[in-house]
Structures are given as C-alpha cells and as structure tokens.
Design a protein around this motif. Structure first.
Motif, short mmCIF file in Angstrom:
data_model
loop_
_atom_site.label_atom_id
_atom_site.label_comp_id
_atom_site.label_asym_id
_atom_site.label_seq_id
_atom_site.Cartn_x
_atom_site.Cartn_y
_atom_site.Cartn_z
N GLY A 29 22.99 20.86 51.13
CA GLY A 29 21.75 20.14 51.92
C GLY A 29 21.91 20.22 53.09
N GLY A 30 23.19 20.31 53.96
CA GLY A 30 23.39 20.40 55.45
C GLY A 30 22.93 21.70 55.73
N THR A 116 27.08 14.18 53.66
CA THR A 116 28.33 14.20 53.62
C THR A 116 28.91 14.89 52.32
N GLY A 117 28.22 14.47 51.03
CA GLY A 117 28.57 15.14 49.58
C GLY A 117 29.42 14.25 49.00
N SER A 256 32.38 9.45 51.77
CA SER A 256 31.66 8.42 52.89
C SER A 256 32.72 8.16 54.22
N THR A 257 33.45 8.83 54.36
CA THR A 257 34.38 8.53 55.34
C THR A 257 33.65 8.48 56.65
N ALA A 258 32.84 9.48 56.98
CA ALA A 258 32.05 9.42 58.28
C ALA A 258 31.22 8.15 58.50
N CYS A 294 25.24 11.98 48.67
CA CYS A 294 25.63 10.70 49.32
C CYS A 294 24.36 9.76 49.21
N ALA A 295 23.09 10.40 48.84
CA ALA A 295 21.93 9.41 48.79
C ALA A 295 22.08 8.82 47.53
#
Length: 381
Positions: A29-30, A116-117, A256-258, A294-295
């Motif tokens: 995605g990025g 972030t995957g 989800s760390t970010a 992550c969505a």
C-alpha cells in the motif's frame, strides 16, 4: 488552469499549510501511494524502518530456494530518492501535524497516509530496522536450516501455513513435512469451500502429512526456525510427534506501534485496526487515511487490496486539494491466489474458482516479483 493555479501548485494544504503528504509504511500500500503521489507531483515523504521494499508475497519461496531472497528486496532510495526516509515512527502528533521518529526526528505533514500493515513471525514477515543485505542473509541462513532438516513441522494452516508447507515439500520432495492446524478447514475462511478443499488435496498429493483440529501445546518451549534433530512436539489431544525444524505460521497482528499510543481510542479497534469511512479517512479526521492491512475493512488482508486502497486515498488527497468531491472505496468479491509451490496453485477471481494451471501461470511460477520491480521502476537482479 487559470491565474490561481491548483492547490498543489500553490503549495496550499490544510489551513493554508504547505502540501506535504507523509506515508508511514513502505509495504504494498505504501509504495503504491508513494508512486501515485510522485506521478501527480504532490510532495511526499515515505517512511519505513527497512531500506528496501519487501515483496513478502515471495517470502516463503525465498525461505526454500537458494538465491531467491535477493529478488524480493527492492531499495527505496533508488525509486524515491530524498522522498524516502528510513526510520521507525514512534508516534503521530495530529495536533502539530508531525510524525515523530525514533531518535526524535520530526516530519511535518498536511496529509497522512498510514500503511503500517501486519506483523508476524519470520519467514513470512521481515519487519526489522535493518538493511536489506542483512535480510537477504537471514533468508539464506533459513534456506540452510531447511536443507539440514529431515522432518519439518509447519504450525498453522491458514493461507501462509498452507503455502509454506507446499513450498518446502515442492523444493524438497523427500523430506517429511507435517502441517498442524487447530481447525479442520485449511487456508482463508473467505475462500470458496471448493478452493480450500483443492488446497488440501494438493498438499496430500505432494505428500504433506496433515494433523487437523489439534493445537501444539509446547510451542513456547520450542526454538523455531532452527534445526535440532528429533525435537518432541505435543498437542492438546495428547499426541506426540518428532520434528527437526519447527516453522510458526500463526500470530499475524496489526502493526499499530506507530499510532496506537497517540491517536484517540475511538479510532482503533481492539486488534489495532484503524476505523475508516467510505473514503478511507480515519474516524474523526479529514486529512488522515488508512490503507492496507491496518484499515478496518471487511475483506481479506491482501497486497492486491492495499494497492486499491492507495489509489482511493491519493485520489482523495488530490480531490480535497482541488475542492472536488471525494471518491469512495467499495469492497468487492474476494480475489485470492495461493501458490502451492512453484508448480501448482489454487485461487479465485471475483468469487469464481480458477483452474489450477491459471494460478500456476499467474502467480506460482514467479510470485509476481517482476511486477514489484516494474512498479518501482527498477530492474530485477
């Protein structure tokens, strides 16, 4: 275009701020988002903790086939130049519109795209703050571990476990390969029952031993990914089996760390997914998008879907700058292909089962590595 020019040309962003899109995470995605921002001449920064894109669709092949790993890592800087920054995002400050990296570096954004995957065990995932040369060496070391083992046990019969067992048995037909799965059905539950049954039949045809409806009870005591002769593995039915190498293919989780510590709790699900609306905007924000795994979307987490999300997010950033209506993302029928080693495959397109030969040609032979090199504008080694 008129004397005023477009919002991008003028450099206007949210509240008159200069346009600068920050993309967090350089997975499928990025890189899709970054490429589309680049083609639209919208200023951006792509951030990832690695220095190269990992075509992890082919990670399992890289685990069994010597030399294949170098085809699965593509350096970011050669494609994105100064628009790429290597680092780990520690938190997101939506009030100050900055992302904060480890070491304190801050990068300001007018728009944010979170990609972030998911994270999970090696070899299916390689999410480390490391150079791609280090990663390639780690995959080569893993190839050596598999070569040294006589009996390989794959724990987990989701799509990753099914593909892993098939890869090992295809590359090493004389090794004993065992797949143990806590459920009776194999692969992704979103797949058609007939496709899941085909995957099971191919594993049996290849000679993989299936132990279904059982859980490994001493996994925490076993050193995974390292060959050690005749280790004892126990299950919840009291069975005991021996294996030289244990590969864990369970435990995928949202990375989800970010953002988990800094975004409002209302935005997140219990698993760490980001709640999004039909425009892929994160709940409560007009300039923060979530793309890929992550969505929170009711569809399988696939590289293919991440690319579709990225197109919608970038189009909506461009539309918002131009004062146009936002476009909508619609989930469709499930399209998923499973490589069952380099010589076989199963899958479905738009809800219709595909012939095995079509999946083999379309995915299994080269795992579409060529596409990522093409998308990154580079030549495969």
């Amino acid at each position: 275009m008129g004397a005023q020019g477009s919002a991008v040309d003028r450099g206007d962003g949210v509240g008159g701020q200069r346009v600068h899109v920050v993309v967090v995470g350089g997975g499928f995605g990025g890189i899709a988002a970054a490429q589309q921002l680049k083609s639209r001449h919208i200023p951006f920064t792509l951030i990832d903790q690695r220095d190269a894109f990992h075509h992890n669709v082919a990670a399992l092949r890289a685990s069994v086939q010597p030399g294949f790993a170098q085809k699965t890592f593509i350096p970011y800087a050669e494609t994105f130049g100064d628009s790429f920054v290597q680092g780990r995002v520690e938190r997101v400050d939506t009030e100050r519109q900055t992302v904060v990296l480890g070491g304190g570096q801050e990068i300001q954004f007018s728009h944010l795209v979170l990609c972030t995957g998911t994270d999970g065990p090696f070899p299916g995932k390689y999410n480390s703050l490391a150079s791609y040369h280090t990663a390639i060496n780690k995959y080569q070391e893993f190839v050596n571990e598999i070569q040294a083992a006589d009996t390989v046990l794959v724990v987990g019969g989701g799509s990753t476990g099914v593909e892993m067992a098939a890869e090992v048995k295809t590359e090493h037909p004389h090794k004993k390969v065992i797949l143990i799965h806590s459920r009776v059905g194999l692969a992704d539950p979103e797949l058609l029952p007939s496709v899941r049954q085909q995957a099971k039949e191919i594993l049996l045809e290849k000679g993989v031993k299936l132990i279904l409806g059982q859980k490994v009870t001493n996994l925490g005591d076993l050193e995974v990914n390292v060959t050690q002769k005749d280790r004892s593995v126990t299950t919840d039915t009291g069975s005991e089996l021996k294996a030289d190498l244990v590969i864990c293919c369970t435990g995928q989780r949202i990375n989800s760390t970010a953002y988990a510590s800094s975004l409002p709790p209302r935005c997140l699900t219990e698993s760490g997914e980001l709640k999004v609306n039909q425009h892929l905007l994160v709940d409560g924000f007009s300039n923060v998008y979530a793309v890929g795994d992550c969505a929170q979307l009711h569809e399988p987490k696939l590289a293919y879907h991440a690319g579709l999300h990225a197109a919608v997010a970038v189009t909506n950033i461009a539309n918002s700058l131009a004062g146009k209506a936002l476009t909508t993302y619609h989930t469709g029928s499930v399209t998923m292909l499973l490589a069952m080693g380099r010589d076989d495959g199963v899958g479905q397109f738009a809800g219709i089962r595909l012939p095995r030969c079509a999946v083999t040609l379309g995915k299994s032979r080269d795992l579409m590595v060529w596409k990522s090199w093409r998308d990154m504008g580079q030549k495969s080694p």
